[in-house]
Each structure stands twice: as structure tokens, then as C-alpha cells.
Design a protein around this motif. Sequence first.
Motif, short mmCIF file in Angstrom:
data_model
loop_
_atom_site.label_atom_id
_atom_site.label_comp_id
_atom_site.label_asym_id
_atom_site.label_seq_id
_atom_site.Cartn_x
_atom_site.Cartn_y
_atom_site.Cartn_z
N GLN A 111 0.91 -1.27 -0.08
CA GLN A 111 -0.12 -0.05 0.15
C GLN A 111 0.79 1.27 -0.01
O GLN A 111 0.60 2.23 -0.64
CB GLN A 111 -0.93 0.20 1.25
N ARG A 112 1.84 1.20 0.75
CA ARG A 112 2.63 2.49 0.93
C ARG A 112 4.27 2.05 0.42
O ARG A 112 5.05 1.45 1.39
CB ARG A 112 2.62 2.84 2.32
N VAL A 113 4.46 2.25 -0.99
CA VAL A 113 5.68 1.98 -1.63
C VAL A 113 6.67 3.12 -1.79
O VAL A 113 6.33 4.24 -2.35
CB VAL A 113 5.53 1.38 -2.84
N PHE A 114 7.98 3.20 -1.26
CA PHE A 114 8.87 3.99 -1.44
C PHE A 114 9.70 3.63 -2.71
O PHE A 114 10.17 2.72 -2.79
CB PHE A 114 9.65 3.92 -0.08
N SER A 115 9.33 4.57 -3.58
CA SER A 115 9.73 4.13 -5.01
C SER A 115 10.49 5.57 -5.52
O SER A 115 10.72 6.53 -5.19
CB SER A 115 8.75 4.11 -5.92
N THR A 116 11.40 5.18 -6.50
CA THR A 116 11.97 6.38 -7.21
C THR A 116 11.10 7.06 -7.83
O THR A 116 10.34 6.67 -8.60
CB THR A 116 13.23 5.87 -7.96
N ALA A 117 11.41 8.63 -8.01
CA ALA A 117 10.55 9.45 -8.98
C ALA A 117 10.47 9.10 -10.42
O ALA A 117 9.43 9.08 -10.98
CB ALA A 117 11.27 10.98 -8.85
N PRO A 118 11.61 8.42 -11.16
CA PRO A 118 11.27 7.74 -12.56
C PRO A 118 10.45 6.78 -12.69
O PRO A 118 9.66 6.64 -13.56
CB PRO A 118 12.65 7.55 -12.93
N PHE A 119 10.21 6.15 -11.54
CA PHE A 119 9.05 5.00 -11.57
C PHE A 119 7.69 5.46 -11.14
O PHE A 119 6.68 4.98 -11.66
CB PHE A 119 9.41 3.92 -10.56
N GLY A 120 7.71 6.76 -10.76
CA GLY A 120 6.41 7.34 -10.44
C GLY A 120 5.50 7.34 -11.57
O GLY A 120 4.16 7.05 -11.33
N VAL A 177 -1.41 2.89 -9.01
CA VAL A 177 -0.68 2.71 -7.53
C VAL A 177 -0.30 3.83 -7.14
O VAL A 177 0.42 4.81 -7.65
CB VAL A 177 0.63 1.72 -7.70
N LYS A 178 -0.77 4.40 -5.85
CA LYS A 178 -0.25 5.45 -4.88
C LYS A 178 1.19 5.55 -4.99
O LYS A 178 1.51 4.68 -4.43
CB LYS A 178 -1.27 5.57 -3.70
N VAL A 179 1.58 6.75 -5.22
CA VAL A 179 3.03 6.90 -5.16
C VAL A 179 3.79 7.58 -4.09
O VAL A 179 2.86 8.50 -3.38
CB VAL A 179 3.74 7.44 -6.46
N PHE A 180 4.80 7.12 -3.53
CA PHE A 180 5.62 8.33 -2.75
C PHE A 180 6.02 9.52 -3.56
O PHE A 180 5.93 10.45 -2.70
CB PHE A 180 6.67 7.43 -2.41
N ILE A 181 6.43 9.66 -4.55
CA ILE A 181 6.89 10.61 -5.20
C ILE A 181 6.60 10.39 -6.83
O ILE A 181 6.79 9.26 -7.18
CB ILE A 181 8.21 11.10 -4.84
N ASP A 182 6.57 11.60 -7.44
CA ASP A 182 6.67 11.50 -9.05
C ASP A 182 7.32 12.63 -9.63
O ASP A 182 7.82 13.31 -8.67
CB ASP A 182 5.21 11.15 -9.69
N GLY A 183 6.94 13.11 -10.71
CA GLY A 183 7.44 14.35 -11.32
C GLY A 183 7.31 15.47 -11.03
O GLY A 183 7.73 16.61 -11.35
#
Length: 499
Positions: A392-401, A409-415
Motif C-alpha cells: 500500500q505504501r511503496v517508497f519508489s524512485t521518481a522515475p518510476f512514479g 498505484v499511489k506513489v511516494f513521489i513522481d515528477g
Amino acid sequence: MSLSVTSSVSSRNAARGLLPLCAAVGAYLFYLSAGEIQLRDTDTMWQIRVGQWILDHGAMPTSDVFSFTRFGEPWISSSWLSQVVYALVYGGDWAGPVILTSIAIGATVAVFLHLLSPHFDPARALLIAALALLLSTIHFLARPHMLALPVLLAFIGGLMSAADRRTSPSWWLLPLMTLWANLHGGFVLGLALIGPIGLEAIWSAEPSRRRQLVARWGLFGLAALAASCVTPYGWNSLMGATKILSLGKLLTLIGEWKPADFSKPSFFEATLLGLIGLITYRRLTLSVPRILLLLGLIWMALSHVRNIEVFAFIAPLVLAKPISEQWGNAGAAASRFEEARSVPVVTILAVIAMVIGAWVTTTMFVAQHEFKFLPAVSPVAAVDVLQQHKAQRVFSTAPFGGYMVSRDVKVFIDGRAELYGEQFVLDYYAALDARDVGQLLDLLDKYRIDATLLSSDSPAGNALDHLKGWKRLYKDDIAVIHVRSDERTGAATPAASSN
């Protein structure tokens, strides 16, 4: 004999008049054939998802709905019209966005050559256009700024044309400003350039007309400001578009906002040095306002690499009139330009033929070629694993956002750096770098992260391989997933690694 000569001259004039369209079709087909270069940035994916959200809800977003770290916080889309258009042409594959972006590039070339034609002969105009394309290609991505590029060029070109004639801008430029303000937040550049370009018109005018020009350019500037607010967000569009500029130190870390790097040779460096050398060698004389305009464009390009395309297309317009007058091109070029406008029937027929030809070529090419997004930013298999794991709460890289947003999928960060803010993104970069493992763990605990999705060679991913409380769930050539080791994984969860 006279009839034959007249016919020959008319044919040559028609060919000259068709030059912008011919070049536009050529540019369109070239960038269509190399469509994958437009599919290198996953911001494209979340841009399309925003457009789909607008179409689905019949409303404009006023708060974030795509992340779990900023969910519900105020956010507006300053590129809503471009996002909707991209969403409309996206049919589950990438042909639509690539075709649309290629059309925008072709339109940009046509507008550019039209603006240059009063000052340069066709060969020189084509050379300048080719240089502008080479400088700008690195930023030719299937994103809203591309749909706004021909509008940007038409608006600023209209201002420069008015300054060259020592008159005030046409009121027909105001609808372009409104369109630009709905396509992309870069419209603030157009507003910012009204003053400096107007100063050139006033500087060059006869003293008796200067007061009148000051009033007209001032009135036009106020009207353009009002026109830029004709958006679903009104005045907030202007405020939202400038928010990115308040990110301070963060702008030096975001790829397209980084300053130009001259530590190794680049085409931009060669072009800039060549321009300086040419101006010096040929002793080009510029008015003070044009000098300030040129220096401002160079400063913008040096400060942020994304502004190189602005320099590439606008600097030639600033220099065109002085070059044509001082280097002997003005009379012949202007004469050719006026002659070329005298054969509308031939031009219309040729336009129809070229449009049909481009459409047939596009249809055949798309039928045999599947456009694919850059695999390195599309972790398809890894996101499948996360969804099976019900993370549910995924820490991901911005390029994957962007890809994650496209998969709902709700993101930690995007562009959307302006949404997350300077400190949040700086903390993200520090955690990703993993120089301070305690800082990484603090961030994972602060946001109650239950899984991470990082690039396969990420320092943070390597650190998590050795940290107590975390275990690797999946890894391939693109991404690696870690989950908390005290969590139970379902029987259906793939625990294998492709490496």
C-alpha cells in the motif's frame, strides 16, 4: 516567351512559399520514424493519467489524488489542456502521443521558417532551423511543453515582428496567450518578454512616436496578462506556473532544470561559441534592448538546460533583422517573401497533396511499427509483484512514479516537484543515496513504508539488502523490491529473483 518566363517565375515562387510546409512535413516524418526518443520520460505517463482523470470526472483537479504522501493537498494542473489532448489520442499504445508530438514539432518548424522568411533566403533559413532542431531534440518528449512550443514561437515571433516594424503587437496574439496558458505553464515566459521586446520597438521608433508606443505596449501587456487568466483556474494558473521556480537548491538536482555543463564538449557549447565568434568576426551591431534580450536568452539556457530550446528558436528571431540589414540579405529575402505569397491555388493543391502523403505514410508506418516506452523506467514485472503482494505504501524512485500512476498505484513521489516541495524532495534524494543509513530508515518509518521499489543498482536498494527488518522480495534488470521482513507474504507472492 514572356508567358514561359512568367510561368517559371511563378513556379519558383510557389516552391519558396511551400518551403515551411515542406520542411514541416519532413520534420514530422523524421521525428515520427524516431518516435522512441519521445518516450524517455515517465512524466508522460502521469500527464496522460491526469488527462484521463479530467475526462472521467468532468472536472479539474484541485488537490492531489495520485500520491499517498501528499494526498488531498492543494494542486492544480497548469497543463490541463495538453494532458486532455494526450489522453484523447492515447489508445492503450504510444502511437497517438508520438504522432501528436511529431505534428507539434512539424508545426514549430513551419512557424519558425515563416518568421525567418522575410530576413533570410531559403537555404540560410533551413540551416538555422536545422541547428535549432539539433539543439532542442534532447528535450523533445511526449509532454505538454511540446504542444505549447509552436504557440510559444508564434506568440513571441509576433512580438518580435511588431518590434522589427517599430509598432505595437497585433491583438490577434491574445488568443494565442490564452491557448498557451491552458497548454503549459511556460506561458509566463511570454508575459515576461513583452516588456523587453516592447522596449526594442520603443527604442528604435522615432522620438515623436515613443509615448504612443509605450501606451500601446503597456495596454497590450495588461491585456495579455488578463488573457493568460482565461483558464479553469483563473488567476491561480499564473501562480501555479511560477511555483516551480521557488524550489531553490532542488532545481540543481532535477535533470532538465540543471545548469548547462561545459565540463565536456556539447553541441550547445559549440553553437554558443560559434555565435559569439560570428558576431565578432562580422561586426554585427545590435541595439541595447536586443543585446539585453540575447544575453537574457543565453542566461536562461546556461541556468537550466530545458531552456536551450527557447534559446535555439528565439535567439535567431532577435538577431534576424540586424543580420539581414547589415549583412545584405534584407532586400532580396523580403522580395522573395512577398513574391511567394502570390500563388494561392498552387500552394493549396500542394498542401493537400503533402497532407495526404504524410497521412498515408503515417498509417503505413504505424501499422508496421510498435512504439515502446523506455524499458528502464517501466518496471512492469516489479509492479505486478507489488500488486500481488498488496503493498500500500511503496517508497519508489521518481522515475518510476509516472508508470506507477498509470497503473493506479499511489506513489511516494513522481515528477510533480512543485507539489512535494523542496525539503521533501531533498530528503528523498538523501535517502535514495543511502550515505546515511539512519536517515533512510527514519524516512521509511516516518511514512510507514511497507515496500520499496528502487532501480536495480540503487544505493538504497543495496543498503536494504543488509539491513535488519528488510528483505529482498524481487529483483530484475530494471528494479528491486524490498519488504519488511516481519510481514507475512501470501503463498501466491513470487519470491524468486530473475538474477
